[in-house]
Design a protein around this motif. Structure first.
Motif, short mmCIF file in Angstrom:
data_model
loop_
_atom_site.label_atom_id
_atom_site.label_comp_id
_atom_site.label_asym_id
_atom_site.label_seq_id
_atom_site.Cartn_x
_atom_site.Cartn_y
_atom_site.Cartn_z
N ASP A 283 6.45 9.41 7.01
CA ASP A 283 7.30 8.99 5.89
C ASP A 283 6.56 7.99 5.01
O ASP A 283 6.68 8.02 3.78
CB ASP A 283 8.60 8.37 6.41
CG ASP A 283 9.70 9.41 6.62
OD1 ASP A 283 9.40 10.63 6.51
OD2 ASP A 283 10.85 9.02 6.90
N PHE A 284 5.79 7.10 5.62
CA PHE A 284 5.03 6.12 4.85
C PHE A 284 4.05 6.81 3.92
O PHE A 284 4.02 6.55 2.71
CB PHE A 284 4.28 5.18 5.81
CG PHE A 284 3.53 4.09 5.11
CD1 PHE A 284 4.16 2.91 4.75
CD2 PHE A 284 2.18 4.23 4.82
CE1 PHE A 284 3.46 1.89 4.10
CE2 PHE A 284 1.47 3.23 4.18
CZ PHE A 284 2.12 2.06 3.82
N ILE A 285 3.25 7.73 4.46
CA ILE A 285 2.26 8.45 3.66
C ILE A 285 2.94 9.27 2.57
O ILE A 285 2.43 9.39 1.44
CB ILE A 285 1.39 9.33 4.56
CG1 ILE A 285 0.49 8.45 5.45
CG2 ILE A 285 0.55 10.31 3.75
CD1 ILE A 285 -0.24 9.23 6.52
N ALA B 154 0.81 -1.22 0.00
CA ALA B 154 0.00 0.00 0.00
C ALA B 154 0.85 1.27 0.00
O ALA B 154 0.30 2.37 -0.02
CB ALA B 154 -0.92 0.00 1.22
N TRP B 155 2.16 1.14 0.00
CA TRP B 155 3.07 2.28 0.16
C TRP B 155 3.05 3.20 -1.07
O TRP B 155 3.30 2.75 -2.19
CB TRP B 155 4.48 1.75 0.40
CG TRP B 155 5.53 2.78 0.62
CD1 TRP B 155 5.49 3.85 1.47
CD2 TRP B 155 6.82 2.83 -0.01
NE1 TRP B 155 6.66 4.56 1.41
CE2 TRP B 155 7.49 3.96 0.51
CE3 TRP B 155 7.46 2.02 -0.96
CZ2 TRP B 155 8.79 4.30 0.11
CZ3 TRP B 155 8.73 2.35 -1.36
CH2 TRP B 155 9.40 3.49 -0.83
N PRO B 156 2.77 4.48 -0.87
CA PRO B 156 2.75 5.41 -2.00
C PRO B 156 4.09 5.53 -2.73
O PRO B 156 4.11 5.92 -3.90
CB PRO B 156 2.35 6.74 -1.35
CG PRO B 156 1.56 6.35 -0.14
CD PRO B 156 2.25 5.11 0.36
N GLY B 157 5.19 5.18 -2.06
CA GLY B 157 6.49 5.22 -2.72
C GLY B 157 6.59 4.29 -3.91
O GLY B 157 7.43 4.48 -4.79
N ASP B 158 5.72 3.27 -3.97
CA ASP B 158 5.66 2.37 -5.11
C ASP B 158 4.49 2.71 -6.03
O ASP B 158 4.09 1.89 -6.87
CB ASP B 158 5.53 0.91 -4.64
CG ASP B 158 6.88 0.33 -4.23
OD1 ASP B 158 7.92 0.91 -4.58
OD2 ASP B 158 6.89 -0.73 -3.56
N GLY B 159 3.91 3.90 -5.83
CA GLY B 159 2.85 4.36 -6.72
C GLY B 159 1.44 4.00 -6.29
O GLY B 159 0.49 4.28 -7.03
N HIS B 160 1.27 3.42 -5.09
CA HIS B 160 -0.06 3.03 -4.65
C HIS B 160 -0.83 4.25 -4.11
O HIS B 160 -0.25 5.15 -3.51
CB HIS B 160 0.03 1.97 -3.56
CG HIS B 160 0.71 0.72 -4.01
ND1 HIS B 160 0.17 -0.13 -4.94
CD2 HIS B 160 1.93 0.19 -3.67
CE1 HIS B 160 1.00 -1.14 -5.15
NE2 HIS B 160 2.07 -0.98 -4.40
#
Length: 264
Positions: A92-94, A21-27
């Motif tokens: 950082d996650f968000i 679910a991590w936005p760093g991978d585009g989610h």
């Protein structure tokens, strides 16, 4: 007492759920503030639910204390308690940054027995950073034994921070992940010499990383230099100080006035 391989597998799967679910991978991630200045995301809740189910199945006798679960005093009557932060470093996650980790500790009679951190967005070529500490058996990152900073004095100490107070101008500021657990782990890995906070914080933030750092040879106390206890009725402590054992006394002395002022 516990199936260590199963425990590690549970923590790794929790990291996989978060990473998916991590936005760093585009989610695209649903997130909001549960209180002003306190963000939470759908991933925090999903990981919390998974860990609560699996860890309770692994050790049914243990109580439960987590950032994302309503607290109950029933845990205080239990010797064994899981202390969990499903995603430490939610900002950082968000934000799609990698400074976050799943944090799981098992506490027995107010002292951590096991501490696991998993930061799957870091060192992707190694499958992430997986930190383990076990009371009396040392600490590792990705299977490599850790030896904490042994810096003898504060001057020049590496501190993961966004800024330093004027009275700390002799310290060296280095990159800071949002996760306090990862900042403590940096001391355990001799990538930082000092981590100090001067605010009220919660047990689930520091239990796993505190054990990892201590097993690596660091000193870990509250901001006043007193031992940290866990599974208290009020699951808070004022500040955390994680540093080279050799500089701990000097660090406590430097922080004393500020700790007294800010904790009042």
């Amino acid at each position: 007492m516990i199936d260590r391989a199963r425990l590690e597998a549970i923590v790794r799967e929790a990291g996989r759920i978060a990473l998916a679910a991590w936005p760093g991978d585009g989610h695209v991630l649903a997130h909001w503030e549960k209180d002003p200045g306190s963000p939470v995301s759908a991933a925090d809740l999903a990981v919390d639910a998974y860990l609560k189910r699996e860890l309770r199945a692994l050790l049914p006798a243990a109580g439960w204390l987590s950032e994302e679960t309503l607290d109950s005093d029933a845990r205080c009557a239990q010797d064994l308690v899981w202390l969990v932060d499903p995603i430490d470093g939610t900002r950082d996650f968000i934000g799609g940054r990698d400074g976050w980790a799943v944090s799981v500790a098992l506490v027995n009679r107010h002292r951590p027995l096991f501490g696991y951190l998993y930061a799957p967005a870091r060192r992707r070529d190694e499958g992430g950073e997986f930190w383990k500490g076990e009371l009396g058996r040392g600490a590792t990152r990705n299977g490599i034994p850790l030896m904490a900073s042994a810096r003898p004095a504060l001057a020049g100490a590496r501190v993961p921070a966004r800024k330093l107070a004027p009275e700390d101008a002799d310290l060296l500021r280095i990159e800071q992940p949002n996760s306090i657990a990862l900042r403590m782990a940096m001391v355990a890995a001799d990538e930082a010499d000092l981590l100090a906070t001067l605010r009220w914080g919660f047990e689930w933030d520091i239990a796993a990383a505190g054990l990892i750092a201590r097993e690596a040879g660091a000193a870990v106390t509250d901001a006043f230099g007193k031992p940290l206890n866990y599974n208290k009725h009020d699951p808070r402590a004022f500040g955390v100080l994680c540093c080279s054992s050799a500089m701990h006394g000097e660090a406590v002395a430097r922080l004393a006035d500020r700790a007294a002022r800010y904790s009042a």
